[in-house]
Design a protein around this motif. Structure first.
Motif, short mmCIF file in Angstrom:
data_model
loop_
_atom_site.label_atom_id
_atom_site.label_comp_id
_atom_site.label_asym_id
_atom_site.label_seq_id
_atom_site.Cartn_x
_atom_site.Cartn_y
_atom_site.Cartn_z
N ASN A 75 0.82 -1.21 0.00
CA ASN A 75 0.00 0.00 0.00
C ASN A 75 0.86 1.27 0.00
O ASN A 75 0.58 2.22 0.72
CB ASN A 75 -0.95 -0.01 1.21
N THR A 76 1.90 1.30 -0.80
CA THR A 76 2.70 2.52 -0.90
C THR A 76 2.22 3.34 -2.09
O THR A 76 1.61 2.83 -3.02
CB THR A 76 4.19 2.17 -1.10
N ASN A 77 2.48 4.66 -2.02
CA ASN A 77 2.13 5.58 -3.10
C ASN A 77 0.65 5.44 -3.50
O ASN A 77 0.31 5.21 -4.65
CB ASN A 77 3.04 5.33 -4.32
N GLY A 97 -4.82 10.60 -0.80
CA GLY A 97 -3.61 10.18 -1.49
C GLY A 97 -2.38 10.59 -0.73
O GLY A 97 -2.38 11.57 0.01
N ASP A 98 -1.30 9.81 -0.91
CA ASP A 98 -0.02 10.10 -0.27
C ASP A 98 1.09 9.46 -1.10
O ASP A 98 1.32 8.25 -1.00
CB ASP A 98 -0.01 9.58 1.16
N PRO A 99 1.78 10.25 -1.93
CA PRO A 99 2.83 9.68 -2.77
C PRO A 99 4.05 9.21 -1.97
O PRO A 99 4.86 8.45 -2.48
CB PRO A 99 3.19 10.82 -3.72
N ASN A 100 4.15 9.65 -0.72
CA ASN A 100 5.31 9.26 0.09
C ASN A 100 4.91 8.36 1.26
O ASN A 100 5.58 8.33 2.27
CB ASN A 100 6.00 10.52 0.64
N SER A 101 3.82 7.63 1.10
CA SER A 101 3.31 6.83 2.21
C SER A 101 4.18 5.59 2.45
O SER A 101 4.82 5.08 1.55
CB SER A 101 1.88 6.39 1.93
N GLY A 102 4.12 5.13 3.67
CA GLY A 102 4.74 3.85 4.00
C GLY A 102 3.77 2.75 3.58
O GLY A 102 2.81 2.98 2.87
N ASP A 103 4.04 1.55 4.05
CA ASP A 103 3.20 0.40 3.67
C ASP A 103 2.17 0.09 4.75
O ASP A 103 2.03 -1.05 5.17
CB ASP A 103 4.11 -0.81 3.41
N HIS A 138 -9.47 2.53 -4.41
CA HIS A 138 -8.22 2.79 -3.69
C HIS A 138 -7.14 2.11 -4.52
O HIS A 138 -7.23 0.92 -4.83
CB HIS A 138 -8.26 2.21 -2.28
N GLN A 139 -6.13 2.88 -4.91
CA GLN A 139 -5.05 2.34 -5.74
C GLN A 139 -3.72 2.61 -5.07
O GLN A 139 -3.49 3.69 -4.53
CB GLN A 139 -5.08 2.98 -7.13
N ALA A 140 -2.84 1.62 -5.12
CA ALA A 140 -1.50 1.73 -4.54
C ALA A 140 -0.51 0.98 -5.43
O ALA A 140 -0.91 0.37 -6.42
CB ALA A 140 -1.50 1.16 -3.12
N ALA A 141 0.75 1.03 -5.03
CA ALA A 141 1.79 0.36 -5.82
C ALA A 141 1.53 -1.14 -5.94
O ALA A 141 1.89 -1.75 -6.95
CB ALA A 141 3.16 0.61 -5.18
N GLY A 142 0.87 -1.74 -4.95
CA GLY A 142 0.67 -3.19 -4.96
C GLY A 142 -0.66 -3.67 -5.49
O GLY A 142 -0.90 -4.87 -5.59
N GLY A 143 -1.58 -2.78 -5.81
CA GLY A 143 -2.88 -3.24 -6.30
C GLY A 143 -3.93 -2.14 -6.29
O GLY A 143 -3.65 -0.98 -6.00
#
Length: 186
Positions: A75-77, A97-103, A138-143
């Protein structure tokens, strides 16, 4: 006279299609889950059909929903949005949204329903009561997750001007149909 009734019926049909709530099927896909407590009632994945919607007490002020949600992927970016479908339009309720989010794979918080009411382009008293579709993603780097659930704008149909017009229109249409069915034949 017959053409006048046809015109009235056609006008009421067009208004009901454009303004009044549409029924839709609900679905949540992509590995997201969550729940909310609104006015003391807990809602979750089972509250997603027109016969079992999430109830929004629109006439109460100061109601705060407590929510929690989680994803099962990286769940990053992340970013997302939530909106309510009203006729042919979708009214944005929230975005994030948070482009600098942790996981962080879960989150919780509160949402003031007065903010929900403030999103509408018309006063809450003009919103027809009934069932609406609430959709979001909800969209993130992993899905990505996409969802559609049903919400019920609670209150009496006579508590809004459009509700009064709808009830009156139904009554007038019923009288017209009754008159046409049992009217004098010459």
């Amino acid at each position: 006279m017959r053409n006048l009734w046809r015109l009235l019926f056609a006008g009421l049909l067009i208004v009901s299609v454009l303004l009044f709530p549409a029924a839709a099927n609900a679905a949540i896909e992509g590995g997201c889950t969550g729940s909310a407590v609104i006015d003391g009632i807990t809602y979750g994945p089972d509250n997603d059909t027109p016969s079992n919607p999430i109830v929004i007490p629109i006439e109460k002020d100061g109601v705060v929903a407590t929510w929690q949600g989680s994803v099962n992927f990286l769940n990053t970016n992340h970013h997302g949005s939530l909106g309510m479908v009203v006729g042919p339009w979708t009214i944005k309720i929230a975005d994030w949204g948070d482009p600098n989010s942790g996981d962080a794979r879960s989150a919780s918080g509160t949402y003031d329903l007065d903010q929900f009411k403030a999103q509408f382009p018309v006063p809450v008293s003009l919103i027809p009561r009934g069932i609406y579709e609430l959709s979001g993603f909800h969209q993130a780097a992993g899905g990505r997750c996409d969802g559609h659930v049903m919400v019920k704008i609670d209150g009496s149909p006579l508590s809004s001007p459009l509700g009064i017009v709808s009830v009156a229109g139904t009554f007038v249409t019923g009288l017209a149909l009754f008159g046409a069915a049992f009217g004098r034949k010459t």
